[in-house]
Motif scaffolding. Structure first.
Motif, PDB file in Angstrom:
ATOM      1  N   LYS B  67       8.962   9.831   5.076  1.00  0.00           N
ATOM      2  CA  LYS B  67       8.121   8.648   4.871  1.00  0.00           C
ATOM      3  C   LYS B  67       8.606   7.850   3.664  1.00  0.00           C
ATOM      4  O   LYS B  67       9.218   8.395   2.747  1.00  0.00           O
ATOM      5  CB  LYS B  67       6.660   9.080   4.621  1.00  0.00           C
ATOM      6  CG  LYS B  67       5.991   9.727   5.832  1.00  0.00           C
ATOM      7  CD  LYS B  67       5.609   8.658   6.851  1.00  0.00           C
ATOM      8  CE  LYS B  67       4.737   9.220   7.967  1.00  0.00           C
ATOM      9  NZ  LYS B  67       5.537   9.979   8.962  1.00  0.00           N
ATOM     10  N   SER B  68       8.299   6.560   3.699  1.00  0.00           N
ATOM     11  CA  SER B  68       8.621   5.732   2.538  1.00  0.00           C
ATOM     12  C   SER B  68       7.441   4.846   2.156  1.00  0.00           C
ATOM     13  O   SER B  68       7.583   3.973   1.313  1.00  0.00           O
ATOM     14  CB  SER B  68       9.854   4.870   2.836  1.00  0.00           C
ATOM     15  OG  SER B  68       9.609   4.046   3.954  1.00  0.00           O
ATOM     16  N   ASP B  69       6.286   5.068   2.791  1.00  0.00           N
ATOM     17  CA  ASP B  69       5.115   4.276   2.402  1.00  0.00           C
ATOM     18  C   ASP B  69       4.488   4.882   1.145  1.00  0.00           C
ATOM     19  O   ASP B  69       4.595   6.086   0.890  1.00  0.00           O
ATOM     20  CB  ASP B  69       4.100   4.188   3.548  1.00  0.00           C
ATOM     21  CG  ASP B  69       3.761   5.555   4.112  1.00  0.00           C
ATOM     22  OD1 ASP B  69       4.702   6.333   4.345  1.00  0.00           O
ATOM     23  OD2 ASP B  69       2.566   5.852   4.280  1.00  0.00           O
ATOM     24  N   LEU B  70       3.836   4.015   0.379  1.00  0.00           N
ATOM     25  CA  LEU B  70       3.329   4.419  -0.934  1.00  0.00           C
ATOM     26  C   LEU B  70       1.875   4.862  -0.823  1.00  0.00           C
ATOM     27  O   LEU B  70       1.026   4.115  -0.336  1.00  0.00           O
ATOM     28  CB  LEU B  70       3.456   3.244  -1.904  1.00  0.00           C
ATOM     29  CG  LEU B  70       4.901   2.779  -2.155  1.00  0.00           C
ATOM     30  CD1 LEU B  70       4.915   1.413  -2.823  1.00  0.00           C
ATOM     31  CD2 LEU B  70       5.658   3.799  -2.985  1.00  0.00           C
ATOM     32  N   SER B  71       1.604   6.051  -1.300  1.00  0.00           N
ATOM     33  CA  SER B  71       0.239   6.582  -1.299  1.00  0.00           C
ATOM     34  C   SER B  71      -0.579   5.869  -2.388  1.00  0.00           C
ATOM     35  O   SER B  71      -0.009   5.246  -3.293  1.00  0.00           O
ATOM     36  CB  SER B  71       0.276   8.081  -1.590  1.00  0.00           C
ATOM     37  OG  SER B  71       0.748   8.285  -2.907  1.00  0.00           O
ATOM     38  N   PRO B  72      -1.916   5.954  -2.323  1.00  0.00           N
ATOM     39  CA  PRO B  72      -2.746   5.379  -3.404  1.00  0.00           C
ATOM     40  C   PRO B  72      -2.340   5.912  -4.771  1.00  0.00           C
ATOM     41  O   PRO B  72      -2.309   5.171  -5.755  1.00  0.00           O
ATOM     42  CB  PRO B  72      -4.159   5.830  -3.027  1.00  0.00           C
ATOM     43  CG  PRO B  72      -4.113   6.007  -1.544  1.00  0.00           C
ATOM     44  CD  PRO B  72      -2.728   6.494  -1.225  1.00  0.00           C
ATOM     45  N   GLU B  73      -2.007   7.176  -4.824  1.00  0.00           N
ATOM     46  CA  GLU B  73      -1.566   7.777  -6.085  1.00  0.00           C
ATOM     47  C   GLU B  73      -0.261   7.129  -6.568  1.00  0.00           C
ATOM     48  O   GLU B  73      -0.107   6.830  -7.756  1.00  0.00           O
ATOM     49  CB  GLU B  73      -1.349   9.269  -5.832  1.00  0.00           C
ATOM     50  CG  GLU B  73      -1.512  10.143  -7.036  1.00  0.00           C
ATOM     51  CD  GLU B  73      -1.322  11.607  -6.663  1.00  0.00           C
ATOM     52  OE1 GLU B  73      -1.434  11.940  -5.466  1.00  0.00           O
ATOM     53  OE2 GLU B  73      -1.039  12.394  -7.565  1.00  0.00           O
ATOM     54  N   ALA B  74       0.677   6.942  -5.626  1.00  0.00           N
ATOM     55  CA  ALA B  74       1.946   6.312  -5.980  1.00  0.00           C
ATOM     56  C   ALA B  74       1.713   4.883  -6.462  1.00  0.00           C
ATOM     57  O   ALA B  74       2.312   4.432  -7.444  1.00  0.00           O
ATOM     58  CB  ALA B  74       2.889   6.322  -4.778  1.00  0.00           C
ATOM     59  N   ARG B  75       0.805   4.173  -5.781  1.00  0.00           N
ATOM     60  CA  ARG B  75       0.518   2.795  -6.190  1.00  0.00           C
ATOM     61  C   ARG B  75      -0.054   2.753  -7.607  1.00  0.00           C
ATOM     62  O   ARG B  75       0.291   1.874  -8.405  1.00  0.00           O
ATOM     63  CB  ARG B  75      -0.468   2.147  -5.221  1.00  0.00           C
ATOM     64  CG  ARG B  75       0.158   1.785  -3.893  1.00  0.00           C
ATOM     65  CD  ARG B  75      -0.917   1.507  -2.844  1.00  0.00           C
ATOM     66  NE  ARG B  75      -0.343   1.527  -1.509  1.00  0.00           N
ATOM     67  CZ  ARG B  75       0.068   0.439  -0.878  1.00  0.00           C
ATOM     68  NH1 ARG B  75      -0.044  -0.738  -1.436  1.00  0.00           N
ATOM     69  NH2 ARG B  75       0.608   0.542   0.330  1.00  0.00           N
ATOM     70  N   ALA B  76      -0.899   3.704  -7.913  1.00  0.00           N
ATOM     71  CA  ALA B  76      -1.486   3.742  -9.261  1.00  0.00           C
ATOM     72  C   ALA B  76      -0.399   3.951 -10.309  1.00  0.00           C
ATOM     73  O   ALA B  76      -0.390   3.300 -11.359  1.00  0.00           O
ATOM     74  CB  ALA B  76      -2.522   4.869  -9.335  1.00  0.00           C
ATOM     75  N   THR B  77       0.531   4.849 -10.006  1.00  0.00           N
ATOM     76  CA  THR B  77       1.654   5.076 -10.930  1.00  0.00           C
ATOM     77  C   THR B  77       2.479   3.803 -11.089  1.00  0.00           C
ATOM     78  O   THR B  77       2.851   3.407 -12.201  1.00  0.00           O
ATOM     79  CB  THR B  77       2.545   6.221 -10.411  1.00  0.00           C
ATOM     80  OG1 THR B  77       1.765   7.400 -10.305  1.00  0.00           O
ATOM     81  CG2 THR B  77       3.725   6.459 -11.331  1.00  0.00           C
ATOM     82  N   LEU B  78       2.753   3.147  -9.950  1.00  0.00           N
ATOM     83  CA  LEU B  78       3.584   1.937 -10.009  1.00  0.00           C
ATOM     84  C   LEU B  78       2.837   0.794 -10.696  1.00  0.00           C
ATOM     85  O   LEU B  78       3.463  -0.052 -11.353  1.00  0.00           O
ATOM     86  CB  LEU B  78       4.030   1.536  -8.600  1.00  0.00           C
ATOM     87  CG  LEU B  78       4.965   2.564  -7.919  1.00  0.00           C
ATOM     88  CD1 LEU B  78       5.356   2.085  -6.521  1.00  0.00           C
ATOM     89  CD2 LEU B  78       6.210   2.815  -8.756  1.00  0.00           C
ATOM     90  N   ASP B  79       1.519   0.773 -10.575  1.00  0.00           N
ATOM     91  CA  ASP B  79       0.739  -0.229 -11.318  1.00  0.00           C
ATOM     92  C   ASP B  79       0.936  -0.035 -12.822  1.00  0.00           C
ATOM     93  O   ASP B  79       1.113  -1.000 -13.562  1.00  0.00           O
ATOM     94  CB  ASP B  79      -0.750  -0.114 -10.967  1.00  0.00           C
ATOM     95  CG  ASP B  79      -1.048  -0.673  -9.584  1.00  0.00           C
ATOM     96  OD1 ASP B  79      -0.211  -1.452  -9.058  1.00  0.00           O
ATOM     97  OD2 ASP B  79      -2.105  -0.327  -9.013  1.00  0.00           O
ATOM     98  N   ARG B  80       0.892   1.219 -13.255  1.00  0.00           N
ATOM     99  CA  ARG B  80       1.128   1.496 -14.679  1.00  0.00           C
ATOM    100  C   ARG B  80       2.552   1.117 -15.083  1.00  0.00           C
ATOM    101  O   ARG B  80       2.795   0.573 -16.152  1.00  0.00           O
ATOM    102  CB  ARG B  80       0.886   2.986 -14.987  1.00  0.00           C
ATOM    103  CG  ARG B  80      -0.568   3.414 -14.914  1.00  0.00           C
ATOM    104  CD  ARG B  80      -0.783   4.765 -15.615  1.00  0.00           C
ATOM    105  NE  ARG B  80       0.051   5.833 -15.093  1.00  0.00           N
ATOM    106  CZ  ARG B  80      -0.246   6.564 -14.002  1.00  0.00           C
ATOM    107  NH1 ARG B  80      -1.351   6.320 -13.319  1.00  0.00           N
ATOM    108  NH2 ARG B  80       0.561   7.518 -13.600  1.00  0.00           N
TER     109      ARG B  80
END
Lengths: 465, 164
Positions: B67-80
């Motif tokens: 997979k290459s879609d971003l999980s909510p957790e991944a999005r939170a990290t990328l937001d930071r």
């Protein structure tokens, strides 16, 4: 080494000509290498010794391979070494069973007198007999001759002589083994070939990978790169002493061409993203590869003469591992455009794309057989990896090898044997070993290919020209 | 360079002082990023450094199998990550895409590129100039964790933002 290769270039071509035309003459070559078709004792028109390799599970043919006779001790050593290499080649094919030399009744010296005492070979159950001799030619070269005999028909099947520099005895042995294989099976051999592969060392988290090359039996091993840059997936040119592969040189993963003779590495093209999965076209004039950019991976081909690139697929998916059919008219590749990686075939220009694999699991890394009749691949299903073959029309799928991890199939030039690598995890899962294996097309006769370190991504050369 | 040294010294002094409030660390560009500033005081990491990014922001996101879609957790990290990159505007990064070992070499190279691009595209969508972000795929060649189990594979299926 390269000069020696050149000296042997013509004998092979000559051999093939002789075998197809049945002519018997002496060829003198400009470089000074000489080969002779030895006078046939009796008629070779109808020899009985033959292995039909079109069917599975062949009973190996008992063959007696005698030490090549010499008058002097130094040539005598060469003669024994040549016999040893021929014997090992033929045995490894699984189609021959060399008879233990301790059982031989007639000695090498008396075999030089003329016709062998066939009864002495019949009694030890040898169906075929190989005799030979090594003689100094006076100009620093050696004359190496061999004869293949049908023990039961009491006939010479073939006989050839080669002139070579002494250091080249190993190649002469492989060429003789190929001649025997061809005469008995009717198909080209694959012993006078090399393997380029990736040598691996170091712990899992800091793996060092080097380009390495060796003879198909593991001899004459040498490293081509120093391990400073990550290198992957080397493949031979069908026509020149070149390899195409992928390197992380300057932390920029791209496809390169490596010249085996000069050691020179050349970047292929000026692409805006990662290029990988390269392979030569069958005529050696093009390299087909993948370009990954913005999450999309498509297939491109570069003409090596004009450096012109053409995009062949245009999807949002991953299209990779392209490989030409041996006639160059089609390309097999893997794509996850349908949701998971599967095998597809398209015309060389990119049209007429159609899927050929429909089994459970994922299909990757298709490689078209040099014979054209089969495509080898890696399949992942139920947490296991396997090497299989399938016909280009999608029928006849068979599994040849299954393991925790196996991939990287490459064909011997005669399309009879496959090489691949297997990875095995240590008991605690923290270490890996990677090894090369060969297997017969029938799925029998698996053999480990010796390498000094761990090994992956093998690629089999064509018969050395 | 000079400022970096200065801020490092400040951080060391703060740690040594233990009880001192992080009123002014003297570090360049950290004003307005309270998390980076306060973190520097608690663990001695220089704000704006690669270590700061790794420890206080999180340099990596994880993906599901193939997979290459971003999980909510991944999005939170990328937001930071995006917030941090907006603070330290001179920093450029390389986004590495990685795959686990349960795939073939070439497919995994492509999959790693797809993951790296997913991370890059998200950061660009969050306002980071694309010219500051380059991507590279290592396929399955550079695992972070040794091991042949789902726990190890899950940590190796990753996108890592590396400060250049």
């Amino acid at each position: 080494m390269e000069r020696h290769d050149a000296q042997l270039r013509s004998p092979r071509r000559g051999l093939n000509q002789i075998l197809t035309r049945g002519a018997r003459h002496l060829a003198q070559l400009a470089v000074g290498a000489v080969f002779t078709v030895l006078t046939v004792v009796g008629s070779s028109a109808r020899a009985e010794v033959h292995i039909d390799i079109t069917h599975g599970n062949v009973q190996p043919m008992p063959i007696a391979i005698t030490n090549f006779f010499a008058d002097t001790s130094s040539e005598g050593q060469v003669g024994r070494d040549i016999a040893g290499v021929i014997s090992a080649d033929l045995e490894r094919s699984g189609l021959f069973k060399p008879v233990d030399p301790h059982a031989f009744i007639q000695d090498a010296a008396s075999l030089q007198a003329g016709t062998p005492r066939f009864a002495d070979w019949r009694v030890i159950n040898a169906q075929a007999l190989v005799t030979g001799a090594v003689r100094p030619k006076g100009d620093g070269q050696l004359s190496v001759e061999f004869r293949l005999w049908d023990v039961f028909a009491e006939q010479q099947m073939t006989g050839l002589a080669y002139a070579t520099i002494p250091n080249n005895w190993r190649r002469v042995a492989h060429i003789i083994a190929d001649a025997i294989y061809k005469r008995v099976t009717g198909e080209d051999g694959y012993f006078d070939t090399r393997i380029v592969y990736i040598s691996e060392s170091g712990p899992m988290l800091a793996r060092k990978k080097r380009l390495a090359i060796m003879d198909q039996d593991g001899e004459n091993h040498r490293f081509l790169t120093d391990g400073n840059d990550l290198v992957l997936t080397p493949r031979f040119s069908p026509t020149s002493q070149e390899i195409t592969y992928m390197s992380y040189f300057r932390n920029t993963p791209r496809v390169y061409i490596f010249n085996i003779d000069t050691g020179r590495q050349e970047l292929l093209g000026d692409f805006p993203g990662m290029t990988f999965a390269p392979r030569f076209s069958p005529d050696g004039n093009r390299v087909i590869m993948s370009l990954a950019q913005n999450g999309r991976t498509n297939i491109y081909v570069m003409d090596l003469r004009t450096r012109h690139t053409t995009q062949l697929t245009n999807t949002n998916a991953i299209d990779t591992a392209p490989c030409y059919s041996p006639d160059g008219s089609q390309i097999v590749f893997e794509s996850d455009r349908g949701g998971s990686p599967q095998l597809y075939i398209m015309d060389a220009g990119g049209g007429n794309v159609h899927r050929i694999s429909y089994g459970a699991g994922r299909y990757d890394g298709p490689v078209w057989s040099p014979r054209g009749d089969l495509i080898a691949f890696t399949r992942e299903n139920g947490g296991r990896f396997s090497i299989g073959v399938i016909r280009p029309d999608g029928t006849g799928e068979r599994t040849l090898d299954e393991a925790f991890h196996t991939e990287g199939a490459t064909w011997a030039p005669n399309g009879r044997v496959l090489m691949f690598f297997r990875e095995t995890a240590s008991a605690d899962g923290r270490a890996r070993s990677a090894r090369l294996y060969t297997i017969d097309l029938t799925g029998t006769n698996p053999r480990r290919v010796p390498t000094p370190l761990d090994a992956s991504d093998p690629a089999w050369s064509p018969l050395i020209p | 360079m000079y400022l970096k040294v200065l801020s490092l010294m400040a951080a060391v002094m703060l740690v040594a002082a233990c009880e001192t409030k992080p009123a002014d660390t003297g570090s360049a560009g950290s004003a307005g990023n309270s998390s980076a500033t306060s973190a520097a005081t608690t663990n001695g990491v220089t704000p704006g450094s690669a270590q700061d990014f790794q420890v206080n922001v999180g340099d990596r996101v994880f993906f599901g199998f193939d997979k290459s879609d971003l999980s909510p957790e991944a999005r939170a990290t990328l937001d930071r990550q995006a917030t941090w990159l907006q603070t330290y505007r001179s920093v450029t990064v390389t986004v590495e895409g990685h795959a686990d070992e349960r795939g073939t070499r070439e497919y995994n190279l492509a999959l790693g590129e797809r993951r790296a691009s997913a991370v890059k595209n998200y950061l660009v969508a969050r306002g980071i100039d694309g010219s500051r972000l380059t991507t590279i795929s290592y396929g399955k060649e550079r695992p972070a964790v040794a091991g042949s189990n789902e726990a190890a594979w899950a940590q190796n299926r990753r996108g890592v933002t590396v400060i250049n």
